[in-house]
Design a protein around this motif. Structure first.
Motif, short mmCIF file in Angstrom:
data_model
loop_
_atom_site.label_atom_id
_atom_site.label_comp_id
_atom_site.label_asym_id
_atom_site.label_seq_id
_atom_site.Cartn_x
_atom_site.Cartn_y
_atom_site.Cartn_z
N GLY A 135 17.20 -37.62 -20.87
CA GLY A 135 18.44 -37.82 -21.60
C GLY A 135 18.99 -39.21 -21.35
O GLY A 135 18.27 -40.13 -20.94
N GLU A 136 20.28 -39.38 -21.56
CA GLU A 136 20.92 -40.69 -21.44
C GLU A 136 20.91 -41.17 -19.99
O GLU A 136 21.30 -40.45 -19.07
CB GLU A 136 22.36 -40.62 -21.92
CG GLU A 136 23.10 -41.95 -21.84
CD GLU A 136 24.58 -41.82 -22.17
OE1 GLU A 136 25.29 -42.84 -22.07
OE2 GLU A 136 25.01 -40.71 -22.52
N ILE A 137 20.43 -42.40 -19.78
CA ILE A 137 20.45 -43.01 -18.46
C ILE A 137 21.81 -43.69 -18.28
O ILE A 137 22.21 -44.52 -19.09
CB ILE A 137 19.31 -44.04 -18.30
CG1 ILE A 137 17.96 -43.33 -18.44
CG2 ILE A 137 19.41 -44.75 -16.96
CD1 ILE A 137 16.78 -44.28 -18.44
N LYS A 138 22.51 -43.33 -17.22
CA LYS A 138 23.86 -43.85 -17.00
C LYS A 138 23.84 -44.83 -15.84
O LYS A 138 24.21 -44.51 -14.71
CB LYS A 138 24.82 -42.68 -16.75
CG LYS A 138 24.84 -41.72 -17.94
CD LYS A 138 25.82 -40.61 -17.79
CE LYS A 138 25.82 -39.73 -19.05
NZ LYS A 138 26.81 -38.67 -19.01
N GLY A 139 23.37 -46.04 -16.14
CA GLY A 139 23.28 -47.07 -15.12
C GLY A 139 22.31 -46.68 -14.03
O GLY A 139 21.27 -46.07 -14.29
#
Length: 289
Positions: A135-139
């Motif tokens: 899913g979305e990589i958050k930093g």
């Protein structure tokens, strides 16, 4: 805000920054009691704020309840005793207890719930398996789910045994495709993972629950599905959270930087000797009979 609530909120922000939460989520301080009790040194950890958890909490002066699932999710126009969840919040507030929810920020952070689930499928390959964000990589701080790549493939029966052992379950639900194969990649998501796992290229989807047609679609595409019950994929993490919280609170008491507590607050929190209590009334809502 009481020193206990302030310090625990700061500690939780270090453990699972709220900026990691999904945009749709309702996280953070849900209710701040206007009448905090000076004798309240207990912090209660639970997955759900049920009536049973409320009754357990009210027996001992409690400064804060950390409930993983948001007790308020949809917009509301009133707070009344007619609604069970709203009544629980009102009663806790009146008793001097505030309520905090970490939810998806605790899923996403490194070392959070999804990493704990990933640990459970690795078995003897823990030192060689690879874990990546799904899913979305958050930093550099994490992301929504995990995908585990094993160094050596294993049969589905072996993987199921690892899951049951890790979650202390005697049974799980398994969806099997027609073409049986060895397992090398496992997509992991705590709770209800249907939307995140849909279409992911992995041999197994491992989560708490999925909608019926999502399971059918996954199996038709040649994926195994392991479903364990929504909260069964979350509750076992609470002892880990309790240890992290205790450790970070100790760090805050020693931290003299401007990002920590004031000197007076650090002295106070050292005196408090908080009782971090994992709810004994919190449990999966469904029994298998």
């Amino acid at each position: 805000m009481s020193i206990v609530v302030k310090s625990v909120c700061k500690a939780l922000e270090r453990i699972a920054p709220l900026r990691l939460a999904e945009p749709w989520d309702k996280v953070g301080l849900i209710i701040e009691s206007p009448v905090p009790r000076s004798d309240a040194k207990r912090v209660v950890l639970t997955i759900d704020l049920t009536t049973a958890v409320l009754e357990e909490t009210l027996k001992v002066p409690t400064a804060l309840v950390i409930t993983y699932h948001p007790p308020l999710f949809k917009p509301i126009t009133s707070l009344t005793l007619a609604n069970q969840l709203q009544a629980s919040l009102l009663k806790l507030s009146a008793a001097g207890t505030s309520v905090f929810c970490p939810h998806s920020s605790l899923d996403a952070t490194w070392g959070g719930i999804n990493d704990w689930l990933a640990d459970g499928v690795m078995g003897p390959q823990k030192d060689t398996a690879k874990v990546n964000i799904l899913g979305e990589i958050k930093g550099e701080e994490g992301g929504a789910g995990r995908i585990v790549t094993l160094d050596e493939p294993v049969p589905i029966e072996e993987l199921v045994q690892r899951v049951k052992k890790h979650l202390s379950l005697s049974q799980v639900d398994v969806g099997r495709p027609l073409a049986q194969k060895q397992i090398k990649t496992i997509a992991v998501c705590a709770g209800s993972g249907g939307s995140l796992l849909s279409g992911v290229d992995a041999d197994v989807y491992f989560t708490g629950e999925m909608q019926h047609h999502d399971v059918l679609g996954a199996v038709a595409r040649g994926r195994y599905v392991i479903l364990c019950g929504h909260t069964n994929t979350e509750r076992g993490y609470l002892p880990i959270l309790a240890k992290k919280l205790s450790d970070v609170l100790a760090e805050l008491a020693r931290d003299e930087s401007s990002n920590g507590l004031s000197r007076e607050e650090r002295i106070e929190i050292e005196k408090y000797q908080l009782d971090i209590h994992i709810s004994e009334a919190d449990m999966h809502p469904l029994d298998r009979m």
